[in-house]
Design an enzyme around this catalytic site. Structure first.
Site, PDB file in Angstrom:
ATOM      1  N   GLU A   1       0.816  -1.220   0.000  1.00 18.16           N
ATOM      2  CA  GLU A   1       0.000   0.000   0.000  1.00 18.16           C
ATOM      3  C   GLU A   1       0.853   1.275   0.000  1.00 18.16           C
ATOM      4  O   GLU A   1       0.695   2.142   0.857  1.00 18.16           O
ATOM      5  CB  GLU A   1      -0.986  -0.031   1.174  1.00 18.16           C
ATOM      6  CG  GLU A   1      -1.911  -1.237   1.068  1.00 18.16           C
ATOM      7  CD  GLU A   1      -2.843  -1.426   2.270  1.00 18.16           C
ATOM      8  OE1 GLU A   1      -2.929  -0.531   3.113  1.00 18.16           O
ATOM      9  OE2 GLU A   1      -3.481  -2.489   2.352  1.00 18.16           O
TER      10      GLU A   1
ATOM     11  N   GLU B   1      -5.873 -10.743  -1.313  1.00 18.70           N
ATOM     12  CA  GLU B   1      -6.637 -10.502  -0.064  1.00 18.70           C
ATOM     13  C   GLU B   1      -8.140 -10.437  -0.330  1.00 18.70           C
ATOM     14  O   GLU B   1      -8.851  -9.609   0.243  1.00 18.70           O
ATOM     15  CB  GLU B   1      -6.191  -9.177   0.590  1.00 18.70           C
ATOM     16  CG  GLU B   1      -4.705  -9.069   0.850  1.00 18.70           C
ATOM     17  CD  GLU B   1      -4.306  -7.825   1.643  1.00 18.70           C
ATOM     18  OE1 GLU B   1      -5.196  -7.132   2.167  1.00 18.70           O
ATOM     19  OE2 GLU B   1      -3.095  -7.558   1.726  1.00 18.70           O
TER      20      GLU B   1
ATOM     21  N   HIS C   1     -10.209  -6.318  -2.099  1.00 17.36           N
ATOM     22  CA  HIS C   1     -11.244  -6.097  -1.089  1.00 17.36           C
ATOM     23  C   HIS C   1     -12.383  -5.383  -1.818  1.00 17.36           C
ATOM     24  O   HIS C   1     -12.303  -4.185  -2.102  1.00 17.36           O
ATOM     25  CB  HIS C   1     -10.706  -5.227   0.054  1.00 17.36           C
ATOM     26  CG  HIS C   1      -9.611  -5.883   0.837  1.00 17.36           C
ATOM     27  ND1 HIS C   1      -9.848  -6.982   1.641  1.00 17.36           N
ATOM     28  CD2 HIS C   1      -8.288  -5.618   0.925  1.00 17.36           C
ATOM     29  CE1 HIS C   1      -8.703  -7.354   2.215  1.00 17.36           C
ATOM     30  NE2 HIS C   1      -7.740  -6.552   1.792  1.00 17.36           N
TER      31      HIS C   1
ATOM     32  N   ASN D   1       2.184  -4.935  -3.249  1.00 18.32           N
ATOM     33  CA  ASN D   1       0.796  -5.330  -3.003  1.00 18.32           C
ATOM     34  C   ASN D   1      -0.037  -4.077  -2.745  1.00 18.32           C
ATOM     35  O   ASN D   1       0.399  -3.183  -2.029  1.00 18.32           O
ATOM     36  CB  ASN D   1       0.808  -6.231  -1.746  1.00 18.32           C
ATOM     37  CG  ASN D   1      -0.498  -6.907  -1.450  1.00 18.32           C
ATOM     38  OD1 ASN D   1      -1.117  -7.507  -2.344  1.00 18.32           O
ATOM     39  ND2 ASN D   1      -0.927  -6.857  -0.199  1.00 18.32           N
TER      40      ASN D   1
ATOM     41  N   ASP E   1     -12.045 -10.386  -0.531  1.00 19.02           N
ATOM     42  CA  ASP E   1     -13.320 -10.564   0.162  1.00 19.02           C
ATOM     43  C   ASP E   1     -14.355  -9.707  -0.539  1.00 19.02           C
ATOM     44  O   ASP E   1     -14.023  -8.874  -1.381  1.00 19.02           O
ATOM     45  CB  ASP E   1     -13.250 -10.278   1.679  1.00 19.02           C
ATOM     46  CG  ASP E   1     -12.346  -9.119   2.039  1.00 19.02           C
ATOM     47  OD1 ASP E   1     -12.426  -8.088   1.346  1.00 19.02           O
ATOM     48  OD2 ASP E   1     -11.581  -9.227   3.010  1.00 19.02           O
TER      49      ASP E   1
HETATM   50  O1  9MR Z   1      -6.686  -8.487   8.637  1.00 19.75           O
HETATM   51  C1  9MR Z   1      -5.962  -7.461   9.257  1.00 19.75           C
HETATM   52  C2  9MR Z   1      -6.710  -6.992  10.497  1.00 19.75           C
HETATM   53  O2  9MR Z   1      -6.783  -8.028  11.458  1.00 19.75           O
HETATM   54  C3  9MR Z   1      -6.023  -5.787  11.084  1.00 19.75           C
HETATM   55  O3  9MR Z   1      -6.788  -5.278  12.165  1.00 19.75           O
HETATM   56  C4  9MR Z   1      -5.851  -4.727  10.013  1.00 19.75           C
HETATM   57  C5  9MR Z   1      -5.131  -3.513  10.546  1.00 19.75           C
HETATM   58  O4  9MR Z   1      -5.049  -2.523   9.573  1.00 19.75           O
HETATM   59  O5  9MR Z   1      -5.121  -5.269   8.915  1.00 19.75           O
HETATM   60  C6  9MR Z   1      -5.794  -6.306   8.290  1.00 19.75           C
HETATM   61  O6  9MR Z   1      -5.126  -6.720   7.122  1.00 19.75           O
HETATM   62  C7  9MR Z   1      -4.934  -5.737   6.122  1.00 19.75           C
HETATM   63  C8  9MR Z   1      -3.700  -6.138   5.346  1.00 19.75           C
HETATM   64  O7  9MR Z   1      -2.602  -6.304   6.211  1.00 19.75           O
HETATM   65  C9  9MR Z   1      -3.354  -5.117   4.259  1.00 19.75           C
HETATM   66  N1  9MR Z   1      -4.494  -4.858   3.404  1.00 19.75           N
HETATM   67  C10 9MR Z   1      -5.737  -4.564   4.067  1.00 19.75           C
HETATM   68  C11 9MR Z   1      -6.060  -5.672   5.084  1.00 19.75           C
HETATM   69  C12 9MR Z   1      -7.440  -5.466   5.695  1.00 19.75           C
HETATM   70  O8  9MR Z   1      -7.496  -4.288   6.421  1.00 19.75           O
END
Ligand code: 9MR
Length: 351
Positions: free
Chosen positions: A168, A277, A245, A209, A279
């Protein structure tokens, strides 16, 4: 669409069929009617390397039903740590590395023979205070990034299929995100991280990513240009992660064409890509009709990957509404009761 050889492979999987094909998510809502052995089995039969999921250790340690599903390699051939390998856990204090949580995820995959995607080396979120609130010169920050990525990737040397080295790093308009790394080094932290990762594990595929690159647009063009530039400068880069997402009813209309663009770029400069990732958030009430729309959306996205050889695999950002990070969107393919939803069938159809 499946070719004959793939249909034959699918037919070979049928002995693994569930005795009862219908798993209802609740008394009133429909579930999956799929008769295939599992999502990883279908993905591999269709020519992909894996179907995978993100996870956290407590989920499979404390929940035997969840544990049985994630340990089933017919369902999952690849594991991503949802949190355990992030900076706040792996280097909570400068130079003080802790891999206990990450190793639990690694051990799950190792014991099952599942591929691992490391996540992640450099991200502006889930940072420990010492870095999030610190002030660093250019050289201090380059050293910090090199040391973090080199040590983290080195700890898992030989065990990772791939690493999200950079996560990101772009804004929605395609410009570089102004985070603690960028503010100290400009974009130079990106090649520094990638070079340190390559030196630490020459065989892991190194990815950039991001989200918001599922359809064509400024951010998509920017990540493609960034990777093209890095590659032309000899910086080690092997892949682009398209997080995916997404929201039911709001898929980019040019998603399939965009995946074709990524495929053409990949073939041209020698990189791969993956859905990393996925969903599919539901806005509003969950009805039988909206679950069908969610199924169709999963099918569309998986099919877009299926159609492009350079798209190597698909990972969901956890597989059940019980533990997904989207707490109110019923975004995953198993429901809160760990029953397969129609979305599961959408994944199968997409492959
Ligand atoms: O799944 C992760 C969640 O448990 C955390 O609270 C969150 C914190 O920002 O991060 C989530 O994973 C993220 C991933 O590392 C990067 N892309 C977005 C994902 C969903 O927020």
């Amino acid at each position: 669409m499946l070719v004959l050889a793939q249909l034959t492979a699918l037919a070979l999987l049928l002995p693994y069929c569930l005795a009862s094909p219908v798993a209802s998510s609740s008394a009133s809502l429909p579930g999956s009617t799929s008769r295939v052995a599992g999502l990883n089995a279908v993905a591999k039969a269709s020519g992909k390397l894996y179907f995978g999921t993100a996870t956290n250790a407590n989920e499979f340690q404390d929940d035997p039903v969840y544990g049985a599903i994630i340990n089933d390699t017919r369902q999952f051939g690849q594991i991503s740590p949802a949190n355990a390998m992030k900076w706040e856990f792996t280097e909570p204090n400068p130079g003080n590395f802790t891999f206990e949580d990450g190793d639990i995820i690694r051990d799950l995959a190792r014991n099952n023979g599942q591929l691992l995607r490391g996540h992640n080396c450099v991200w502006y979120m889930q940072l420990p205070d010492w870095i999030a609130n610190g002030t660093f010169t250019y050289h201090e920050m380059i050293n910090i990034v090199e040391n973090h990525c080199g040590t983290l990737v080195g700890h898992y040397k030989g065990e990772m299929y791939s690493w999200d080295v950079i996560n990101e790093s772009l804004n929605d308009d395609g410009s570089f995100r102004e985070n603690v790394f960028f503010n100290a080094t400009g974009p130079d932290y990106i090649p520094a991280a990638l070079r340190a990762a390559r030196a630490a594990d020459p065989h892991a595929k190194l990815y950039i990513n991001d989200y918001g690159i599922e359809g064509r647009g400024n951010k998509t063009t920017a990540i493609q240009n960034l990777v093209r530039k890095l590659k032309s400068e000899g910086v080690p880069i092997d892949g682009i992660g398209i997080q995916s997402h997404l929201t039911v009813g709001q898929l980019p209309t040019d998603l399939a064409e965009n995946f074709q663009d990524f495929g053409r770029l990949g073939a041209e400069i020698g990189i791969e890509f993956a859905i990393t990732e996925m969903d599919m958030r539901i806005l509003g009430n969950v009805t039988a009709e909206v679950l069908e729309q969610q199924k169709a959306a999963y099918e569309t996205v998986v099919d877009a990957c299926h159609a492009v050889p350079e798209c190597v695999g698909v990972t969901v950002w956890d597989f059940t509404d019980k533990y997904g990070w989207i707490t109110d969107g019923h975004a995953d393919i198993w429901d809160d009761d760990l029953q397969k939803k129609p979305a599961y069938d959408g994944v199968v159809l997409g492959f």
